[in-house]
Design an enzyme around this catalytic site. Structure first.
Site, PDB file in Angstrom:
ATOM      1  N   ILE A 136       0.483  -1.008   0.536  1.00 25.00           N
ATOM      2  CA  ILE A 136      -0.085   0.369   0.215  1.00 25.00           C
ATOM      3  C   ILE A 136       1.233   1.120  -0.096  1.00 25.00           C
ATOM      4  CG2 ILE A 136      -2.015  -1.453   1.546  1.00 25.00           C
ATOM      5  CD1 ILE A 136      -1.136  -0.130   3.484  1.00 25.00           C
ATOM      6  N   ASP A 137       0.464   1.960  -0.489  1.00 23.86           N
ATOM      7  CA  ASP A 137       1.354   3.492  -0.363  1.00 23.86           C
ATOM      8  C   ASP A 137       1.787   4.047   0.645  1.00 23.86           C
ATOM      9  OD1 ASP A 137       0.979   3.240  -3.402  1.00 23.86           O
ATOM     10  OD2 ASP A 137      -0.804   4.803  -3.461  1.00 23.86           O
ATOM     11  N   LYS A 138       3.109   4.350   0.947  1.00 22.37           N
ATOM     12  CA  LYS A 138       3.589   5.385   1.687  1.00 22.37           C
ATOM     13  C   LYS A 138       2.855   6.070   2.955  1.00 22.37           C
ATOM     14  CE  LYS A 138       6.772   9.146   2.408  1.00 22.37           C
ATOM     15  NZ  LYS A 138       6.329   9.891   2.464  1.00 22.37           N
TER      16      LYS A 138
END
Length: 302
Positions: A136-138
């Site tokens: 999942i994105d930062k």
């Protein structure tokens, strides 16, 4: 290994770095500019600069330099572990943490923290991404499952591929969505106009997102999104595509959005068949404080 390409009439006057980025879709334009600077690219057997404009019948030859593996250090970073056994770890990733190290984030990642926590992560994705089945994105918070051995990793990867893993996110988007539910079926790939972004492209990979309205406000909607596929930035790209970009999204959001240090997106639900016991396991975590504060701020606007 050396690669070769003869410039076509349609490619005449195209910059060498742009052309090579189209030929090598997995490489960013900045990476290709580095290849040119480090003398890995030749046109008619001569070195050129990144702004060189190609001519019809130019012979371009290039070699892709080997990537030096990162040395991944174990770091004593606190982890929110929701579940753990000898096969898997389910973590609630905090907002602002990248999943695995990269050139721009050599430390402070989830992988750095996991290596300190345990030394039995799967090796299928190599030394830089041990145990990482999905990402999942930062600036997206929430649930991730990590594999502790190759058998578990293979099994979970197969579940991902066959769309058996349940993944539900909650998000806050711009605009009032009129439908109660909807499905977005639009292929995702590198944006040809901006290599740092993903976009809806005809030759992209299939991508399907289902959404459900939780609550509406005059200019915003609180939604649940369920992934059928897991493309890079999928929810962010798909919601923008239908005219409802995520609040706070610096990459895909509108120019005027809330400054909340990233998109309002949280991976709330994760479910899968346990690779060893074959029993269905289900996990759910509430969003971090900032998410509810954004909703409160929106409610006070009206």
């Amino acid at each position: 290994m050396t690669h070769e390409h003869i410039v076509t009439t349609d490619e005449n006057k195209k910059r060498i770095d742009k052309l090579l980025s189209e030929i090598n879709p997995e490489a960013s334009r900045s990476q290709i500019q580095t290849w040119i600077t480090k003398e890995h690219v030749f046109v008619n057997d001569e070195l050129v600069k990144a702004n060189y404009k190609c001519h019809t019948d130019d012979k371009i030859t290039w070699s892709i330099p080997e990537v030096e593996p990162l040395k991944i250090e174990a770091e004593n970073i606190p982890l929110s572990i929701i579940y753990e056994d000898s096969d898997v770890i389910v973590v609630n990733k905090p907002r602002g943490m990248v999943v695995h190290p990269s050139a721009g984030h050599r430390s402070g990642s989830l992988v750095n923290a996991l290596l300190y926590h345990c030394n039995d992560l799967s090796g299928i994705n190599g030394v830089e991404r041990p145990g990482i089945v999905h990402r999942i994105d930062k600036d997206t918070s929430g649930l991730l499952v990590v594999a502790k051995n190759d058998s578990a990793h293979t099994n979970l990867a197969e579940q991902l591929s066959s769309k058996e893993i349940e993944r539900k996110y909650i998000a806050i988007v711009h605009g009032e969505i009129s439908h109660e539910t909807g499905m977005i079926d639009a292929p995702i790939g590198r944006d040809p106009k901006d290599r740092q972004k993903m976009g809806i492209v005809d030759d992209g990979k299939p991508a399907i997102t289902h959404f459900y309205v939780i609550s509406r406000y005059d200019d915003y909607t609180h939604v649940e999104c369920q992934l059928e596929t897991g493309r890079t930035h999928q929810i962010r790209v798909h919601m923008r595509y239908i005219g409802h970009p995520l609040v706070g999204d610096p990459k895909y959001g509108p120019r005027k959005t809330m400054d909340i240090n990233g998109q309002a997106l949280h991976a709330k639900v994760l479910g899968f068949t346990h690779p060893r016991t074959k029993e269905w396991v289900h996990f759910e975590v509430e969003p971090p404080t900032y998410f509810n504060e954004v909703l409160t701020t929106i409610e006070k606007m009206y």
